[in-house]
Design an enzyme around this catalytic site. Sequence first.
Site, PDB file in Angstrom:
ATOM      1  N   LYS A   1      25.921  49.211  50.889  1.00  0.00           N
ATOM      2  CA  LYS A   1      26.663  49.997  49.896  1.00  0.00           C
ATOM      3  C   LYS A   1      27.500  49.067  49.025  1.00  0.00           C
ATOM      4  O   LYS A   1      28.170  48.172  49.523  1.00  0.00           O
ATOM      5  CB  LYS A   1      27.585  51.006  50.606  1.00  0.00           C
ATOM      6  CG  LYS A   1      26.858  52.159  51.267  1.00  0.00           C
ATOM      7  CD  LYS A   1      27.857  53.056  51.980  1.00  0.00           C
ATOM      8  CE  LYS A   1      27.160  54.167  52.736  1.00  0.00           C
ATOM      9  NZ  LYS A   1      26.655  55.225  51.859  1.00  0.00           N
TER      10      LYS A   1
ATOM     11  N   ASP B   1      21.892  47.709  58.809  1.00  0.00           N
ATOM     12  CA  ASP B   1      22.937  48.728  58.925  1.00  0.00           C
ATOM     13  C   ASP B   1      23.213  49.123  57.482  1.00  0.00           C
ATOM     14  O   ASP B   1      23.846  48.377  56.741  1.00  0.00           O
ATOM     15  CB  ASP B   1      24.196  48.149  59.576  1.00  0.00           C
ATOM     16  CG  ASP B   1      25.304  49.196  59.708  1.00  0.00           C
ATOM     17  OD1 ASP B   1      25.287  50.182  58.949  1.00  0.00           O
ATOM     18  OD2 ASP B   1      26.181  49.027  60.581  1.00  0.00           O
ATOM     19  N   HIS B   2      22.721  50.298  57.088  1.00  0.00           N
ATOM     20  CA  HIS B   2      22.683  50.597  55.652  1.00  0.00           C
ATOM     21  C   HIS B   2      24.075  50.634  55.027  1.00  0.00           C
ATOM     22  O   HIS B   2      24.225  50.490  53.821  1.00  0.00           O
ATOM     23  CB  HIS B   2      21.936  51.903  55.385  1.00  0.00           C
ATOM     24  CG  HIS B   2      22.673  53.125  55.813  1.00  0.00           C
ATOM     25  ND1 HIS B   2      22.540  53.660  57.056  1.00  0.00           N
ATOM     26  CD2 HIS B   2      23.564  53.899  55.168  1.00  0.00           C
ATOM     27  CE1 HIS B   2      23.322  54.712  57.158  1.00  0.00           C
ATOM     28  NE2 HIS B   2      23.958  54.892  56.023  1.00  0.00           N
TER      29      HIS B   2
ATOM     30  N   LYS C   1      19.296  50.353  62.813  1.00  0.00           N
ATOM     31  CA  LYS C   1      20.052  50.784  63.988  1.00  0.00           C
ATOM     32  C   LYS C   1      19.570  52.170  64.432  1.00  0.00           C
ATOM     33  O   LYS C   1      19.053  52.902  63.595  1.00  0.00           O
ATOM     34  CB  LYS C   1      21.551  50.780  63.676  1.00  0.00           C
ATOM     35  CG  LYS C   1      22.004  51.884  62.700  1.00  0.00           C
ATOM     36  CD  LYS C   1      22.839  52.932  63.371  1.00  0.00           C
ATOM     37  CE  LYS C   1      23.277  54.016  62.444  1.00  0.00           C
ATOM     38  NZ  LYS C   1      23.821  55.201  63.056  1.00  0.00           N
TER      39      LYS C   1
ATOM     40  N   LYS D   1      32.256  64.494  63.406  1.00  0.00           N
ATOM     41  CA  LYS D   1      31.468  65.456  62.635  1.00  0.00           C
ATOM     42  C   LYS D   1      32.262  66.739  62.503  1.00  0.00           C
ATOM     43  O   LYS D   1      33.162  67.007  63.295  1.00  0.00           O
ATOM     44  CB  LYS D   1      30.134  65.712  63.324  1.00  0.00           C
ATOM     45  CG  LYS D   1      29.204  64.517  63.251  1.00  0.00           C
ATOM     46  CD  LYS D   1      27.783  64.892  63.526  1.00  0.00           C
ATOM     47  CE  LYS D   1      26.846  63.760  63.192  1.00  0.00           C
ATOM     48  NZ  LYS D   1      26.721  63.496  61.754  1.00  0.00           N
TER      49      LYS D   1
ATOM     50  N   ASP E   1      26.811  56.322  67.495  1.00  0.00           N
ATOM     51  CA  ASP E   1      26.232  56.605  66.189  1.00  0.00           C
ATOM     52  C   ASP E   1      27.005  55.928  65.054  1.00  0.00           C
ATOM     53  O   ASP E   1      26.405  55.510  64.068  1.00  0.00           O
ATOM     54  CB  ASP E   1      26.194  58.126  65.967  1.00  0.00           C
ATOM     55  CG  ASP E   1      25.353  58.519  64.763  1.00  0.00           C
ATOM     56  OD1 ASP E   1      24.270  57.934  64.594  1.00  0.00           O
ATOM     57  OD2 ASP E   1      25.775  59.401  63.995  1.00  0.00           O
TER      58      ASP E   1
ATOM     59  N   ARG F   1       0.204  56.845  61.599  1.00  0.00           N
ATOM     60  CA  ARG F   1      -0.883  57.433  62.381  1.00  0.00           C
ATOM     61  C   ARG F   1      -1.202  58.802  61.815  1.00  0.00           C
ATOM     62  O   ARG F   1      -0.299  59.574  61.481  1.00  0.00           O
ATOM     63  CB  ARG F   1      -0.448  57.555  63.840  1.00  0.00           C
ATOM     64  CG  ARG F   1      -1.554  57.989  64.779  1.00  0.00           C
ATOM     65  CD  ARG F   1      -1.084  57.971  66.204  1.00  0.00           C
ATOM     66  NE  ARG F   1       0.170  58.712  66.363  1.00  0.00           N
ATOM     67  CZ  ARG F   1       0.825  58.839  67.514  1.00  0.00           C
ATOM     68  NH1 ARG F   1       0.374  58.236  68.591  1.00  0.00           N
ATOM     69  NH2 ARG F   1       1.932  59.534  67.605  1.00  0.00           N
TER      70      ARG F   1
ATOM     71  N   HIS G   1      28.613  51.083  62.073  1.00  0.00           N
ATOM     72  CA  HIS G   1      29.281  51.175  60.771  1.00  0.00           C
ATOM     73  C   HIS G   1      30.776  50.828  60.860  1.00  0.00           C
ATOM     74  O   HIS G   1      31.294  50.042  60.074  1.00  0.00           O
ATOM     75  CB  HIS G   1      29.184  52.597  60.193  1.00  0.00           C
ATOM     76  CG  HIS G   1      27.795  53.125  60.081  1.00  0.00           C
ATOM     77  ND1 HIS G   1      26.712  52.335  59.805  1.00  0.00           N
ATOM     78  CD2 HIS G   1      27.306  54.385  60.206  1.00  0.00           C
ATOM     79  CE1 HIS G   1      25.633  53.081  59.761  1.00  0.00           C
ATOM     80  NE2 HIS G   1      25.960  54.331  60.001  1.00  0.00           N
TER      81      HIS G   1
END
Lengths: 330, 506
Positions: B200, B195-196, B166, B358, B253, B60, B258
Site C-alpha cells: 500500500k 503481505d499486501h 500469508k 471485526k 489473521d 485444475r 499486518h
Amino acid sequence: MSARAPEPAERSDWRGEGVAVSEVAAELRRLTAEHMHHEHGHASTWTLNLIVTPARRDRVQAGLDSLHERIPARMVVLHEHEAERIDAAVTVHCQTGDQGRRGYCHEEIDLVCDRAHLDRAGGVVHPLLVADLPTVVWVAGSDTRAAEAVAPLAERILVDSAAGADAMAALRRAAALRRHGHVDDAAWHRLDRWRKRLAGACDPAPGREVALAADRLEVRHGAEAGVLGLLLAGWAAARLGWRDLRLPPGPEARRGTAVRADGAPVAIDLVPFDGPPATRVIGVTLGAGEREIRLERPLGPRPPETLADTLAGMADPAPGYDDALRALGA
Amino acid sequence: MSDPPNPFEQDLPRRLIPPTILVICGVTGDLAARKLLPAVYELALGGELPEEFRLVGVARGSDPEHFMARARESVEQFARSGLDADLWGRVIAPRMSYLDGDLTDPELFTRLHAHLDELDAAAGVRSQRLVYLAVAPSLFGPAATSLGKAGLARGSDPQVKVMVEKPFGRDLESSRALDAAIHGAFDEPQILRVDHYLGKETVQNLLVFRFGNGIFEPVWNRRYVDNVQLTVAEELGIGHRADYYDRSGALRDVVQNHALQLLSLIAMEPPATFAAEAVRDEKVKLLRAISPFSAEDVLRDTVRARYTSGEIDGEPVPGYLEEDGVPAGSTTETFAALRLEIANWRWAGVPFYVRTGKRLPVRDTEIVITFRPAPHLPFGPDAGAVRPNQLVLSVQPDEGASLRITAKAPGPEMRLRPVRMDFQYGSAFMRASPEAYERLLLDAMRGDATLFARADEVDAAWRVVDPVLAAWARDEAPLDHYRAGSQGPGSAEQLMVRDHREWRRL
C-alpha cells in the site's frame, strides 16, 4: 473500477479592472477565509504554485482543468491586453467534503496585463504565490519575454517543445530557459516509454551489440511529432557516443547523419506519417548491418496526456534530456 | 570478457525489468481474479511490463478458452481502470496461456517447465520466471518441492522465484516447517512472501513520513513519546470465510503479519539506505526487540474477544457464533488487543498498544503516537486541561496525518483548547494510487525485495504471538465479548485504563 463519485463543487469569484496586485492578494485572502468559515468547512490545499505564461485560452484550458481535478495548486494565469493596466479575476474552487468531512479549495488568479507589466511579471506574480511551495512556470505559448520574467521564481519550468511550428527553434527556447532552473519538456515525457523500450531491447546482450554497432536509426513519427523524433535521435546519439549529428529538414523527412565513436557513419531518418497518432512516435528501428532492433507501437496506450499527467510524472532531473539537446546543438 | 553496459539504462528512473514469465498457480481462484489478473492488466496499461512478458495460468479443471474468458471478466469487474478491449486483444491476451493440472501432481511441473522453455524459444529470449502460488497454504510446500524436482527452483537458469501469500503457517512451529519445505527447493532470495499491506502506498509513505521529515526523528523516542497505539479495525464480519477465519482468528489473521509489519516500520531504526536488506534488517531487529510474553504477561497484557449481535451502520448484524459456517462452540477470537514493550534504547518503557477486530464501528487502520505532556503549564488553573500532543497516521481508508496541538481559544480569558492540523493524502495528491498488488508484482519483476517479508521477519513475528496463541489455546485468558458496532470489549478498555490511558475513539 472503484470510481469516486464526484464531490459537489462550489466556487466564488471576484473581478477588478485597473487593480494593484496588493488588492488582488487581499481579495484572494478574503475569498479563501470565507470558504474556511463556510457551513461545509473548507480548507485551502496546495501542493504547488503554477504560473502560466500568456497563451491562447483554449490552449491552456484543458491543462488547467486537468489540474483542478488532480493537483491542488495556486494558479496564476497571465494574459496580455493592450490597455495599460492590470485586470484581475480571482476564482476559488472548492470541493465540498462528504460525510461531514472538510472540503478543499484551490485558487486560480487570472491577470490580464499590458506588455510592460508582463516584461516584469516576476514582481507582479510574486506576492500572489504561496510561500514555501514549489513553483512551476508553464510556458504555454511563445511569449519568451514573459517566460524569462517569471522563470527566476520557478523551481521547474514546463515547456512543450512539440507545440511550436519550428522544432529546432522550440528546442533552442527550451535550452535557453535551462539557465533559470530545471526544464521539464512535455515532449520529452511523451518519449518515456520509447526510451524504456529501447533500453529494454538492449538488455539482452544481442540487442546491446546491435545498438553499439548501429549504422542506421529510423524514427517513424506522427505528422506533428517532429520534435519527438529529434529528441529521440539526439538521445540515442548522446548515449551511443555518436558525434556530429546533423538532421537538416527535408521536403518530406529529416534525413541526416552522425559519426560513431569508431568513425563509422550512421544514417538517420526521421520519417513522418500521416494519420493517428499525429503527436506520437510510431516506431523506431536501430540497425547494424543485417541485424536490427525494431520497435512498433508500445505495450500500453497511455503516455502522459494532460498537464496534470506531466506534472505528476516529472522526474527530478529528467535524465538524458540535457544530453539530447546538446547532441542536437540546441 | 564481460558484456558492455546497456547504453540506455542510465537514464531510466527505475531498474529495468528483464523478460519475464509470470506463472499464477491457482489462476481460477479468488485472489487471481480479484487482485492478480487486474494488477497485471493495470501494469500493462501503464506501460510497466517488459516487452517480453508472458503470463501462464495454472489451475485444475479449466481449459484455455474458459481461462481467457474468465480472466477478461475479472479485469472487467475488478481492474480500477476498466477494460480497454484494444489493449486486451492486442497486448494481454496474446501473452497469456493456460496449463491444466493438479498442483499435487509433480508431472504438472515437468509440463510447466517444458511450456516455459517453449515460450522462451518462440520469443528468442531467456525469461526470468515468477511463480505465484495463489493457492491454499497447505499446497505451498508440495508445490515448492515439485518445482524443485522439475528444475524450476534453486540453481535453475533462467532464475525462478516463488511468491507466496500469508498466512505463513499458523504458529511458529508450522511456519518453520513451511519455511523448511520451501527452502528445500529455493534459496531465501528466491522466495517473495507477500503481505499486501506492505504494497500500500500509504504504508510506504510511513517511511517517507518518518525519514523524510527532519522534525519527527528527534522526538521519536522514549523521551518524548508516551505511548503508541496501532489499530486495524474492520466493520465487516467474516463474510463467507468462516472456514478460514475460525481456524485463524484475529491474532493470526492481522496481528502476526499486518500489525507487526506496521509496528516495525513505525518503530525501527532509520535504515542506512532504502535497499531491501537494509530495511528488512532494521525491521527484524525491531521485531526481535519486542519483549516476549510470559504466561503472566498474557493474562495481564492481552485481550481476546468475540463479537455478539449488534448494529453496523444502523443495520442489525448477527454475532460471530450465528455467522454461516462458524462451528458451534467455537472459541475463536474476532478481536485481539496486546500491550507490547520494545526493549531497546529508543523505546524502553513506552507501551505499544495493538488492537484489531471485526465488526467494529468503522474501517480504520491508524497509528497514534501520543507525546508526553508539557512538563509545566504557566497558564493557571482556569485555562483548562491540556491534552497531550497526538500524531495520528491514518493508513486507511482516509490516508493522511493529523496533529493535535493546543491553542488559545479567542477571547479575553486564557482558555486552552485542543485543535487538529490535518493533512489528507488524497487531497494533496489527487492521483489514483496503484493497488498494492500492482506494486508488489512490479517489484517482484524488478527484483526488489524491500516490500516482501523475509524469513527471519516472519519468524520474529511468530515468536511474538506464539506464547499468546498457546496460552489462549489453553484457555488461560478469558474470552470476552463485545457488541457488534461497539468500540470493542470492556477488557480492552481496562487494558488502557489500568495504565491511565485511553484508546483513540474509532
